[in-house]
Scaffold this motif. Structure first.
Motif, PDB file in Angstrom:
ATOM      1  N   LEU A   1       1.154   2.464 -17.233  1.00  0.00           N
ATOM      2  CA  LEU A   1       1.615   3.016 -15.845  1.00  0.00           C
ATOM      3  C   LEU A   1       0.750   4.059 -15.248  1.00  0.00           C
ATOM      4  O   LEU A   1       1.136   4.758 -14.142  1.00  0.00           O
TER       5      LEU A   1
ATOM      6  N   GLN B   1      -1.860   6.367  -5.710  1.00  0.00           N
ATOM      7  CA  GLN B   1      -0.893   5.255  -5.220  1.00  0.00           C
ATOM      8  C   GLN B   1      -1.748   4.025  -4.814  1.00  0.00           C
ATOM      9  O   GLN B   1      -2.616   4.281  -3.684  1.00  0.00           O
ATOM     10  N   PHE B   2      -1.252   2.921  -5.497  1.00  0.00           N
ATOM     11  CA  PHE B   2      -2.165   1.634  -4.882  1.00  0.00           C
ATOM     12  C   PHE B   2      -1.346   1.159  -3.776  1.00  0.00           C
ATOM     13  O   PHE B   2      -0.341   1.241  -3.250  1.00  0.00           O
ATOM     14  N   PHE B   3      -2.183   0.284  -3.176  1.00  0.00           N
ATOM     15  CA  PHE B   3      -1.765  -0.521  -2.085  1.00  0.00           C
ATOM     16  C   PHE B   3      -1.871   0.133  -0.719  1.00  0.00           C
ATOM     17  O   PHE B   3      -0.968  -0.216   0.238  1.00  0.00           O
TER      18      PHE B   3
ATOM     19  N   ALA C   1       1.887  -7.952 -11.281  1.00  0.00           N
ATOM     20  CA  ALA C   1       2.301  -7.521 -10.053  1.00  0.00           C
ATOM     21  C   ALA C   1       1.378  -6.250  -9.497  1.00  0.00           C
ATOM     22  O   ALA C   1       1.312  -6.343  -8.320  1.00  0.00           O
ATOM     23  N   VAL C   2       0.728  -5.743 -10.324  1.00  0.00           N
ATOM     24  CA  VAL C   2      -0.132  -4.584  -9.856  1.00  0.00           C
ATOM     25  C   VAL C   2      -1.672  -5.530  -9.338  1.00  0.00           C
ATOM     26  O   VAL C   2      -2.145  -5.167  -8.494  1.00  0.00           O
TER      27      VAL C   2
ATOM     28  N   ARG D   1       2.121  -6.858  -1.263  1.00  0.00           N
ATOM     29  CA  ARG D   1       1.814  -6.557  -2.426  1.00  0.00           C
ATOM     30  C   ARG D   1       2.648  -5.339  -3.064  1.00  0.00           C
ATOM     31  O   ARG D   1       3.247  -5.501  -4.408  1.00  0.00           O
ATOM     32  N   GLN D   2       2.882  -4.453  -2.130  1.00  0.00           N
ATOM     33  CA  GLN D   2       3.921  -3.235  -2.669  1.00  0.00           C
ATOM     34  C   GLN D   2       5.380  -3.818  -2.838  1.00  0.00           C
ATOM     35  O   GLN D   2       5.901  -3.468  -3.729  1.00  0.00           O
TER      36      GLN D   2
ATOM     37  N   ALA E   1       6.173  -7.020  -3.447  1.00  0.00           N
ATOM     38  CA  ALA E   1       5.947  -7.928  -4.781  1.00  0.00           C
ATOM     39  C   ALA E   1       6.215  -6.629  -6.034  1.00  0.00           C
ATOM     40  O   ALA E   1       6.872  -7.131  -6.964  1.00  0.00           O
ATOM     41  N   LEU E   2       5.346  -5.837  -6.033  1.00  0.00           N
ATOM     42  CA  LEU E   2       5.178  -4.927  -7.210  1.00  0.00           C
ATOM     43  C   LEU E   2       6.916  -4.249  -7.314  1.00  0.00           C
ATOM     44  O   LEU E   2       7.197  -4.439  -8.629  1.00  0.00           O
TER      45      LEU E   2
ATOM     46  N   ALA F   1       8.976  -6.824  -8.645  1.00  0.00           N
ATOM     47  CA  ALA F   1       8.611  -7.176 -10.117  1.00  0.00           C
ATOM     48  C   ALA F   1       9.132  -6.000 -11.118  1.00  0.00           C
ATOM     49  O   ALA F   1       9.319  -6.509 -12.147  1.00  0.00           O
TER      50      ALA F   1
ATOM     51  N   ARG G   1       8.809   5.622 -14.464  1.00  0.00           N
ATOM     52  CA  ARG G   1       9.224   4.489 -13.778  1.00  0.00           C
ATOM     53  C   ARG G   1       9.667   4.660 -12.447  1.00  0.00           C
ATOM     54  O   ARG G   1       9.627   4.289 -11.406  1.00  0.00           O
TER      55      ARG G   1
ATOM     56  N   THR H   1       5.733   4.141  -4.827  1.00  0.00           N
ATOM     57  CA  THR H   1       5.348   2.857  -4.151  1.00  0.00           C
ATOM     58  C   THR H   1       6.332   2.850  -2.857  1.00  0.00           C
ATOM     59  O   THR H   1       5.657   2.253  -1.719  1.00  0.00           O
TER      60      THR H   1
END
Lengths: 906, 211
Positions: free
Chosen positions: A148, A197-199, A258-259, B50-51, B53-54, B57, B138, B145
């Motif tokens: 993570l 942060q992705f995306f 998912a990532v 994608r976010q 979906a993430l 998930a 998490r 996210t």
């Protein structure tokens, strides 16, 4: 007050300034300065211009009587040229620098009061530097640290050095959100952001700030997911698959689907090899956690390694995972045989023309339904890959007219069918019965082959066929006492079984001859015997054993039985230096026969015994010799005293000094002074090649250095004519001269010496001096002999040095130079040195003893000396102590090789 | 559209807006007028998908881990204790056939609420379960996210529909409540979140798939 020009007034003025600057004022402040500089501690751009103002306080004007005109500027302790000053008013002075690169810290404002007393008013620190450049080449990479956790490391080119404290900040933002800056630690070209942060499209840029300005890099807009370097797959395992050519890899990905979807590279190599092979990338272009690698070699250990990256190829490959190994399973037995067919070309008369091609036909006898394979070849060989089985190969040669008859070759299957069991023979009258036990499978027929075994010819095969139900046949035509090889093949419906062979005799007899034995190696107590097998014709039956019989001449015979398969045997426990007789016997079931006797003698000494005796004896002998040499060396003085008694120098004798004839007899310039070489047979000489210039200079000088160290008073160092030259030395000559004093009173024992100078090569020596050890009074005949001997070696090819009592002889045909010493009464060390050394002044660097081109042996001594001193002064030191003229010098002559500033060999 | 900063700190400010009427007002703004228009690129749509979906998930794992870390009675009686019927949760009444604009607005409201709620839950868990590192990690990641998702939705709403302001209603603050109540409220929100995020992912998929 300060306008007064008296000395005391200047002092008072300066005192006031000091007080004014340094004393706390009445209000409790520390310093009431007389002025200040603006700007205060400026930071300036390198290369720009700069103006500073020094402003005096009014109070100083009133009390110190100082004005701006008296201000001087200094950089460190260096005065700024007054051209750069400007007096703005009576309290303000400015200084201007067109280029700040000439500035240094501190810049001080000073007052030069009357009387040239310099007082510092104020100083500032000047900092010069550059504004930051725009950071360039900003790039970022996101490292995965755990499942993570991701961090983004960005690097950039910070640009030129600014000479100032420049802060770099890595900044990143979203459209309406700016995140905390990343401040580099200890570096200025990279920083790591931990909260990414992705995306989300993220703008990243670098700000560089210092006192002279701020610069920003071009922004980098990126979705961090596109610059990820993931962790390599973990827990890679390799397991063998169902097939022997595959291995299955399994692993765990650090990144969830998912990532990021992943693609992979899988590389593998045979353990022990270095070259990697890779699974085609298109086969691993999607996310997975296992892969079956195919096309591997059976029973081979492979090493695997995997790496991954984002599926679309945007980003970075992970590192290769740790290697994991796995072994493929063994495959089945070899599936193919490689068969090379060879045949001979037909001879021209057989070919009936040009052979165009050969037709090879392969028919699988094991599988009649298989198609017949045909190959047309032009060469006389062909290679096939055939499976296990029985094949019929047919070869046909073709010319332009037609084909040859076929040549057929049957390739049987290897051990494809079971052989017969329990093959045995039994003589029956004049027939040989062959019996066997049938194999388990049904046999159509049996083929029985036999041939007479011969050592000189091939086995000519005869055969017969027996039906499948038969388990024994009688072979006819078998000769007695001959060995036969009998082979039985079972024939099955689907091919031929493997053959089973046995050797047999119809009748046996004892061997026709015995083995011939001989020794291979004989030692002290053992002997290695060797022999050859009897030929099959000589055996007449199966050899059951060999028997070795050996004995000494008068001893009992010893018998040893040896296995018939051996051809060598070692007899042990023999007696040394003893004659043995050995013979050998071969035995069959029907008798034995003995071979010829062979005799040998064991050795007296065993291996290494002689060496064990000889080596210690030699070592002992060498040790004794060495001890003897050391003893002689230590006692050399004593030995010399006994062998070479001391001989006084005749030249120092009273007679030599007294007799007016002596100088005449030693006419150094006369040819008559040469002596025959035979007169000096007892004299040891050192021969020096005329062209060996070094021998005249350096090498010959060495002995004198050594000799100088010795004491001249030692009688033991004296050696007479005929003695070894090893003990001779010039100092001894001097020593002998010392003894001249004593010989003055010795009328009965006259010692004299003569130095003989041989001519160089064909040249006549110019000086002769020889020395005798005789204690007899001088006789006319002896004197004549001396004189005569002095000119004898006129044909000598080499110069010779006599090393006796300083009587070394040297012939210098170019510049013969001799030193005469009439008498040396104080033979101390310094005298010795001076005696052998010529002081040379002037310009000549020619070594006097080396010039040999001219033949000047005719020259008189005076002339010689004149020649010798031509252009220079040659003066023995002894002359100083014994200021005698040359003519007056006694007859002790030292032929010398003169070297400028060096020593002469004597 | 008001920009709603994410996290715990803005949460207090957001609470002040919770009783505001829900409204989306379209303004005629060009795409270039959107905040951070340089970052509002064509890939934002895919990023948003994608976010979601993430989040989808990882939602169930987050919820399970949350329950596990709260101990009893939550781990055994989650159905009863975590029933979200009594709490406020933004209505997500869109389906695959809804207009994309409507879906986007609903999504914005949902994730703005979730972002604030996750901020509160994270804050509460840091206080109640400071040693539950994985849970906290998490929660942080999920919160981050949703922040990114809000940023992308802001871009899409502004760029595609010129919507720059959406009124959002937030839930009750857990501040000052008992530990049990805090845990329960977090549990209820997360349970509802698991349900809704799955729906959102399914609804959003056809709207955000590359055409």
């Amino acid at each position: 007050m300060c306008s007064m020009f008296s000395r005391w007034n200047w002092v008072a003025c300066g005192f006031y300034l000091v007080l004014n600057i340094c004393s706390p004022d009445a209000s409790g402040g520390l310093v009431q300065s007389c002025g200040h500089i603006i700007p205060e501690s400026p930071v300036l751009a390198l290369g720009s211009n700069f103006t500073a103002l020094c402003i005096l306080n009014e109070s100083c004007l009133d009390f110190g009587n100082i004005y701006a005109s008296q201000i001087i500027w200094k950089i460190k302790n260096k005065l700024v040229p007054k051209e750069q000053y400007r007096e703005i008013n009576r309290t303000v002075s400015s200084v201007t620098f067109n280029d700040t690169s000439s500035l240094a810290t501190p810049l001080t404002c000073n007052i030069l009061a009357d009387g040239q007393i310099e007082q510092n008013i104020y100083g500032i620190t000047v900092t010069v530097g550059l504004a930051p450049e725009k950071p360039k080449n900003l790039s970022c990479i996101v490292h995965q640290e755990s499942v993570l956790t991701y961090v983004m490391n960005c690097t950039w080119n910070p640009g030129r050095h600014t000479f100032l404290d420049t802060q770099f900040r890595l900044r990143h933002s979203w459209p309406e959100e700016i995140f905390p800056d990343c401040i580099p630690k200890d570096v200025n070209n990279s920083c790591t952001i931990t909260d990414i942060q992705f995306f989300v499209n993220t703008e990243i840029w670098v700000e560089a700030t210092n006192a002279l300005g701020k610069a920003e890099s071009d922004p980098l807009v990126v979705d961090p997911i596109d610059i990820v370097k993931p962790l390599s797959p973990q827990n890679v395992s390799v397991s063998s698959g169902v097939l022997p050519t595959v291995l299955q890899l399994c692993w765990v990905n650090w990144i969830s689907d998912a990532v990021m979807m992943l693609k992979f590279n899988i590389r593998y190599r045979i353990v022990g090899e270095t070259n990697w092979m890779e699974v085609p990338s298109e086969d691993t272009a999607s996310t997975r956690t296992s892969f079956i690698v195919q096309g591997l070699r059976p029973y081979t250990e492979y090493a695997f390694s995997i790496r991954c990256m984002k599926e679309d190829g945007v980003g970075y490959w992970s590192d290769w995972s740790e290697e994991k190994t796995g072994m493929t399973t063994a495959s089945h037995s070899p599936a193919f045989w490689t068969v090379h067919l060879l045949w001979k070309a037909l001879k021209p008369f057989e070919a009936n023309g040009v052979i165009l091609q050969y037709e090879v036909t392969i028919r699988d006898k094991s599988s009649p339904s298989s198609p017949v394979k045909k190959y047309n070849v032009t060469s006389t060989n062909h290679t096939l890959q055939l499976r296990e089985g029985t094949y019929e190969v047919t070869l046909v040669a073709r010319n332009s007219v037609g084909s040859s008859p076929p040549s057929v070759l049957l390739i049987p299957a290897s051990n494809s069918k079971a052989p017969v069991k329990n093959l045995r023979t039994l003589p029956k009258h004049d027939k040989l019965w062959v019996g066997w036990t049938a194999p388990n499978s049904y046999v159509l027929k049996y083929v029985i082959e036999w041939c007479l075994v011969s050592s000189s010819s091939d086995c000519i095969i005869e055969w017969q066929i027996a039906l499948g139900g038969v388990q024994g046949v009688d072979l006819k035509g078998i000769k007695p006492f001959k060995c036969y090889l009998i082979t039985v093949y079972p024939l099955y419906a689907d091919g031929q079984g493997s053959g089973q062979s046995v050797k047999a005799y119809l009748k046996q007899d004892r061997p026709s001859k015995g083995p011939t034995v001989q020794t291979k190696k004989v030692g002290k107590a053992e002997a290695v015997l060797t022999w050859n097998h009897l030929t099959v014709e000589e055996q007449n039956g199966f050899i059951r054993n060999y028997t070795i019989l050996y004995k000494t001449i008068d001893g009992n015979e010893t018998v040893v039985t040896v296995d018939p398969s051996k051809t060598e045997y070692t007899l042990s426990s023999l007696t040394s230096d003893t004659l043995y007789t050995v013979r050998m016997m071969a035995s069959t079931d029907n008798g034995s026969r003995t071979g010829p006797d062979f005799t040998f003698t064991t050795q007296k000494f065993g291996k290494g015994e002689i060496e064990a005796i000889v080596v210690p004896v030699c070592l002992a002998f060498l040790l004794i010799v060495l001890l003897g040499v050391l003893f002689c060396f230590n006692k050399r003085d004593l030995i010399k005293k006994h062998i070479w008694p001391i001989v006084p120098d005749p030249s120092k004798s009273n007679i030599a000094q007294w007799s007016p004839q002596v100088p005449a007899k030693h006419n150094f310039s006369s040819k008559d002074q040469t002596y025959p070489e035979g007169s000096f047979t007892d004299v040891s000489v050192v021969e020096i090649e005329a062209d060996d210039k070094k021998s005249f200079s350096e090498q010959d000088l060495k002995p004198f250095d050594l000799l100088k160290k010795e004491k001249s008073t030692s009688e033991g160092h004296s050696s007479g004519i005929g003695g070894s030259s090893c003990m001779s030395s010039p100092r001894q000559s001097v020593s002998d001269s010392d003894e001249g004093d004593t010989t003055q009173n010795t009328s009965s024992t006259v010692q004299y010496s003569t130095v003989v100078l041989n001519g160089y090569r064909d040249q006549t020596p110019v000086q002769v001096f020889s020395r005798s050890e005789s204690t007899q009074p001088l006789l006319d005949s002896e004197e004549r002999s001396e004189d005569h001997a002095g000119g004898a070696d006129s044909t000598a090819q080499r110069q010779q040095y006599f090393r006796q009592n300083g009587g070394q002889d040297e012939t210098n045909t170019d510049r013969p130079c001799f030193e005469r010493t009439k008498q040396i009464t104080h033979a101390n060390e310094g005298d010795l040195v001076g005696f052998v050394q010529l002081q040379i002044s002037g310009q000549s660097s020619q070594p006097l003893g080396l010039g040999m081109e001219k033949n000047t042996q005719e020259a008189a001594v005076s002339n010689v000396l004149q020649t010798c001193t031509e252009g220079q002064t040659v003066r023995p030191e002894t002359v100083e102590e014994n200021p005698l003229s040359v003519d007056e010098m006694p007859k002790s002559y030292l032929p010398q090789t003169v070297r400028q500033g060096g020593y002469m060999p004597q | 559209m008001k920009f709603v900063p994410a996290g715990v700190v803005p949460f207090v400010a957001l609470l002040l807006l919770q009783r505001r009427p829900v409204a989306g007002r379209a303004l005629l703004l060009s795409g270039s007028g959107c905040p951070g228009h340089g970052l509002c690129r064509s890939n934002v749509q895919e990023q948003t998908r994608r976010q979601v979906a993430l989040l989808n998930a990882t939602a169930q794992e987050l919820f399970s881990l949350y329950l596990k870390c709260q101990g009893e009675p939550f781990s055994s009686e989650s159905d009863k204790l975590c029933n979200p019927a009594g709490i406020f949760f933004p209505a997500f009444r869109v389906n695959r056939t809804s207009e994309r604009k409507e879906v986007m607005v609903a999504m914005y409201k949902l994730f703005a609420f979730l972002n604030a709620s996750l901020g509160n839950i994270t804050r509460d868990q840091e206080e109640l379960n400071p040693m539950a590192k994985e849970l906290l990690e998490r929660l942080h990641n999920t919160t981050k996210t949703t922040r990114g998702l809000i940023s992308n939705l802001t871009c899409l709403l502004c760029k595609n529909y010129n919507i720059f302001q959406v009124d959002v209603r937030y839930g009750d603050s857990s501040k000052g409540k008992s530990a049990f109540k805090k845990k329960q409220q977090g549990c209820q929100v997360l349970r509802k979140y698991v349900q809704v995020i799955g729906l959102a992912a399914r609804v959003l998929l056809p709207h955000l798939s590359p055409s």
